[in-house]
Design an enzyme around this catalytic site. Structure first.
Site, PDB file in Angstrom:
ATOM      1  N   HIS A   9       0.947  -0.902   0.429  1.00 57.83           N
ATOM      2  CA  HIS A   9      -0.248  -0.214  -0.579  1.00 57.83           C
ATOM      3  C   HIS A   9       0.908   1.372   0.356  1.00 57.83           C
ATOM      4  O   HIS A   9       1.761   1.492   0.618  1.00 57.83           O
ATOM      5  CB  HIS A   9      -0.720  -0.384   1.405  1.00 57.83           C
ATOM      6  N   ASP A  16      -7.762  -5.612   0.181  1.00 56.44           N
ATOM      7  CA  ASP A  16      -8.613  -5.979  -1.001  1.00 56.44           C
ATOM      8  C   ASP A  16      -8.334  -7.626  -0.752  1.00 56.44           C
ATOM      9  O   ASP A  16      -8.978  -8.328  -1.943  1.00 56.44           O
ATOM     10  CB  ASP A  16      -8.116  -5.353  -2.440  1.00 56.44           C
TER      11      ASP A  16
HETATM   12  N1  ACO Z   1       3.979  -7.580  -4.865  1.00 51.58           N
HETATM   13  C1  ACO Z   1       5.561  -7.764  -5.115  1.00 51.58           C
HETATM   14  N2  ACO Z   1       6.690  -6.977  -4.975  1.00 51.58           N
HETATM   15  C2  ACO Z   1       5.757  -5.386  -4.727  1.00 51.58           C
HETATM   16  C3  ACO Z   1       4.481  -5.509  -4.487  1.00 51.58           C
HETATM   17  C4  ACO Z   1       3.905  -6.246  -4.512  1.00 51.58           C
HETATM   18  N3  ACO Z   1       2.860  -6.250  -4.262  1.00 51.58           N
HETATM   19  N4  ACO Z   1       4.475  -4.253  -4.248  1.00 51.58           N
HETATM   20  C5  ACO Z   1       5.659  -3.420  -4.048  1.00 51.58           C
HETATM   21  N5  ACO Z   1       6.652  -4.087  -4.530  1.00 51.58           N
HETATM   22  C6  ACO Z   1       7.690  -3.434  -4.436  1.00 51.58           C
HETATM   23  C7  ACO Z   1       7.834  -3.004  -5.472  1.00 51.58           C
HETATM   24  O1  ACO Z   1       8.355  -3.615  -6.183  1.00 51.58           O
HETATM   25  C8  ACO Z   1       9.127  -2.325  -5.020  1.00 51.58           C
HETATM   26  O2  ACO Z   1      10.131  -2.773  -4.518  1.00 51.58           O
HETATM   27  P1  ACO Z   1      11.687  -2.397  -4.833  1.00 51.58           P
HETATM   28  O3  ACO Z   1      12.084  -0.843  -4.382  1.00 51.58           O
HETATM   29  O4  ACO Z   1      12.780  -3.466  -4.792  1.00 51.58           O
HETATM   30  O5  ACO Z   1      12.046  -1.475  -6.564  1.00 51.58           O
HETATM   31  C9  ACO Z   1       9.014  -1.461  -3.901  1.00 51.58           C
HETATM   32  O6  ACO Z   1       7.542  -2.915  -2.868  1.00 51.58           O
HETATM   33  C10 ACO Z   1       7.902  -1.257  -3.370  1.00 51.58           C
HETATM   34  O7  ACO Z   1       7.028  -0.388  -3.996  1.00 51.58           O
HETATM   35  P2  ACO Z   1       6.373   0.909  -5.082  1.00 51.58           P
HETATM   36  O8  ACO Z   1       5.995  -0.091  -6.352  1.00 51.58           O
HETATM   37  O9  ACO Z   1       7.212   1.972  -4.925  1.00 51.58           O
HETATM   38  O10 ACO Z   1       5.347   1.098  -3.910  1.00 51.58           O
HETATM   39  P3  ACO Z   1       4.036   2.279  -3.803  1.00 51.58           P
HETATM   40  O11 ACO Z   1       3.572   2.320  -2.570  1.00 51.58           O
HETATM   41  O12 ACO Z   1       4.213   2.665  -5.227  1.00 51.58           O
HETATM   42  O13 ACO Z   1       3.220   1.458  -4.224  1.00 51.58           O
HETATM   43  C11 ACO Z   1       0.905  -0.130  -4.732  1.00 51.58           C
HETATM   44  C12 ACO Z   1       2.259   0.833  -3.712  1.00 51.58           C
HETATM   45  C13 ACO Z   1       0.328   0.552  -5.752  1.00 51.58           C
HETATM   46  C14 ACO Z   1      -0.764  -0.263  -3.996  1.00 51.58           C
HETATM   47  C15 ACO Z   1       2.177  -2.077  -4.448  1.00 51.58           C
HETATM   48  O14 ACO Z   1       2.017  -1.634  -4.053  1.00 51.58           O
HETATM   49  C16 ACO Z   1       1.162  -2.697  -5.536  1.00 51.58           C
HETATM   50  O15 ACO Z   1       1.369  -2.287  -6.890  1.00 51.58           O
HETATM   51  N6  ACO Z   1      -0.001  -3.731  -5.539  1.00 51.58           N
HETATM   52  C17 ACO Z   1      -0.368  -4.631  -5.621  1.00 51.58           C
HETATM   53  C18 ACO Z   1      -1.757  -3.853  -5.772  1.00 51.58           C
HETATM   54  C19 ACO Z   1      -2.499  -3.264  -5.239  1.00 51.58           C
HETATM   55  O16 ACO Z   1      -2.844  -4.920  -3.950  1.00 51.58           O
HETATM   56  N7  ACO Z   1      -2.803  -2.699  -5.313  1.00 51.58           N
HETATM   57  C20 ACO Z   1      -4.642  -2.305  -4.557  1.00 51.58           C
HETATM   58  C21 ACO Z   1      -3.758  -0.699  -3.177  1.00 51.58           C
HETATM   59  S1  ACO Z   1      -5.239  -0.656  -1.938  1.00 51.58           S
HETATM   60  C22 ACO Z   1      -6.522  -0.252  -2.881  1.00 51.58           C
HETATM   61  O17 ACO Z   1      -6.254   0.732  -3.780  1.00 51.58           O
HETATM   62  C23 ACO Z   1      -7.573   0.093  -2.027  1.00 51.58           C
END
Ligand code: ACO
Length: 431
Positions: free
Chosen positions: A308, A366
């Site tokens: 998140h 979710d």
């Molecule tokens: N699975 C694997 N790796 C992940 C995930 C995941 N779900 N989420 C983040 N990471 C990793 C990234 O690859 C990144 O790694 P790095 O630092 O080695 O490059 C690190 O964790 C940080 O990720 P970011 O994308 O920079 O984090 P951000 O805060 O921008 O993203 C997000 C948050 C978009 C929710 C992300 O965690 C994601 O894509 N999750 C899956 C989709 C999801 O469940 N979305 C629902 C959000 S809740 C809502 O809208 C109600």
């Protein structure tokens, strides 16, 4: 505007600039850079707005490190446990918990606005049957401004209020109609003797050919899903609504923009994507392979329902949702739900893996909501529309707050230009 007693000093090329620092009632201090360009001729750079407060707000507060979410100061677990969705709607809109009489009036008003203009039925019929219900909702909600002109004057407080009631009341009807249309069943009119959640289940699952009884436990679980998604401060879709509104656009157009933003798999579309992923994993023995893929930098796969932007410890909504999943499956007599088993094992495996713990990736709201919705009988394509109808009150509350803010300005971010410098046009024969 929050209190300003501190300042920050920014030094650029040896010149100091004093910047006011605002202290919020909760959360980190906020450095005010509004005059920075005028004084120093520089912009700030913040792609994704991860460090930028775009507005003052008194509605929702999140402490992502502590896993805290409050609406008007009340913690989400207390609201999900003791309150119900329409009371939370009142709280979000007006800022306080209603007295019994106020709540009754509010519920009556919302209930009386649940029908949609009959001509909108024809509008629905213009869509292909196989359209995603979110595609239909973006179009139909945008079209509300063509049906309800009398509540689009945003300078009129009463019209703003009526537009809020209409959006909150009609969204379940529109979501249910999008579903009915997609499966070729007749639209079902709302029933005023049912509460908000029960009425939505009725409009989705009843058919003219036979009686449909709404199970009160399922209605309660539905209501809790609505409550848990009601607002989440300045998330992508809410910021979209505020940005659209900043130009003076009408409320229906602004909320349609919010729905479009919510649809993406990184935001509201994650609940559909998560359930599809859990089914693709299929059995617990496949979990290590998917965990390995999520960790592989060369593989775009991510664990849906994990991580998140703000919560970096746990998502307080996920805890309530997990408990609801157990209750609903128990009620429906689904003792050995393979998807729930995969979800529980996957959560356990990820939380024991340093990749996820070090990056502070935990299940979000979710992760379990799709399992509950599927058990209730909703197809995956309806998960995001249900999120949209729940979040409508958040969008509307934030929209109303923005319009009554004397500091409101059209939203206009700047950029770090990396393109070509000024150059002369070249005639086609000389290229
Ligand atoms: N699975 C694997 N790796 C992940 C995930 C995941 N779900 N989420 C983040 N990471 C990793 C990234 O690859 C990144 O790694 P790095 O630092 O080695 O490059 C690190 O964790 C940080 O990720 P970011 O994308 O920079 O984090 P951000 O805060 O921008 O993203 C997000 C948050 C978009 C929710 C992300 O965690 C994601 O894509 N999750 C899956 C989709 C999801 O469940 N979305 C629902 C959000 S809740 C809502 O809208 C109600």
């Amino acid at each position: 505007m929050a209190d300003t007693t501190k300042t920050a000093t920014l030094t650029i090329d040896g010149t100091d600039y004093e910047l006011p620092v605002h202290q919020p009632t909760a959360g980190p201090d906020v450095v005010d850079i509004r005059k920075l360009y005028g004084q120093a001729g520089v912009f700030t750079y913040d792609p994704g707005f991860t460090s930028t407060a775009s507005c003052d707000s008194t509605i929702t507060y999140i402490d992502g490190d502590a896993g805290i979410l409050t609406h008007r100061g009340y913690p989400i677990d207390q609201l999900a446990g003791k309150s119900h969705f329409l009371e939370v709607c009142f709280l979000l809109l007006y800022g306080y918990l209603p007295k019994a009489e106020e709540l009754e009036d509010f519920e009556t008003t919302v209930t009386r606005h649940t029908m949609i203009h009959e001509q909108m039925h024809n509008f629905f019929r213009g869509f292909r049957r196989d359209a995603h219900p979110m595609a239909t909702m973006v179009g139909v909600v945008g079209a509300m401004s063509a049906f309800y002109h009398d509540s689009t004057d945003i300078s009129d407080e009463r019209q703003r209020e009526i537009a809020s009631f209409r959006l909150i009341a009609k969204m379940p009807t529109i979501a249910a109609m999008a579903y009915k249309y997609s499966i070729g069943q007749p639209f079902v009119y709302p029933r005023n003797d049912l509460d908000y959640a029960a009425n939505f289940l009725h409009m989705c699952f009843s058919v003219p050919a036979e009686e449909y009884h709404v199970d009160p436990i399922l209605a309660r679980a539905m209501d809790r899903i609505f409550t848990l998604h009601a607002d989440h401060e300045q998330n992508a879709s809410t910021s979209t609504v505020r940005l659209a509104s900043s130009s003076g656009a009408n409320p229906f157009a602004c909320v349609a923009a919010g729905i479009a933003c919510l649809w993406g798999p990184a935001h509201g579309g994650a609940n559909q994507a998560c359930l599809e992923m859990l089914k693709e994993i299929g059995t617990p023995d496949q979990i290590p392979e998917y965990i390995a893929r999520a960790k592989d930098k060369n593989d775009p796969f991510r664990l849906m329902g994990f991580g998140h932007r703000v919560y970096k410890n746990f998502d307080p909504r996920a805890k309530v949702m997990k408990q609801s999943a157990d209750e609903v499956l128990d009620l429906l007599g689904v003792e050995d739900n393979p998807t729930l088993q995969v979800a529980k094992d996957l959560e356990k495996a990820a939380l024991e893996d340093p990749y996820f713990t070090e990056k502070k990736l935990f299940p979000n709201v979710d992760f379990y909501s799709g399992i509950i919705l599927e058990a209730m009988g909703f197809p995956t394509a309806m998960f995001t529309p249900i999120f949209a109808l729940s979040r409508t009150v958040g969008w509307v509350s934030q929209w109303k707050e923005q319009l009554s803010d004397p500091q409101m300005k059209i939203g206009r971010p700047r950029q770090l230009y990396q393109g070509e410098n000024l150059r002369d046009y070249v005639d086609i024969e000389n290229r």
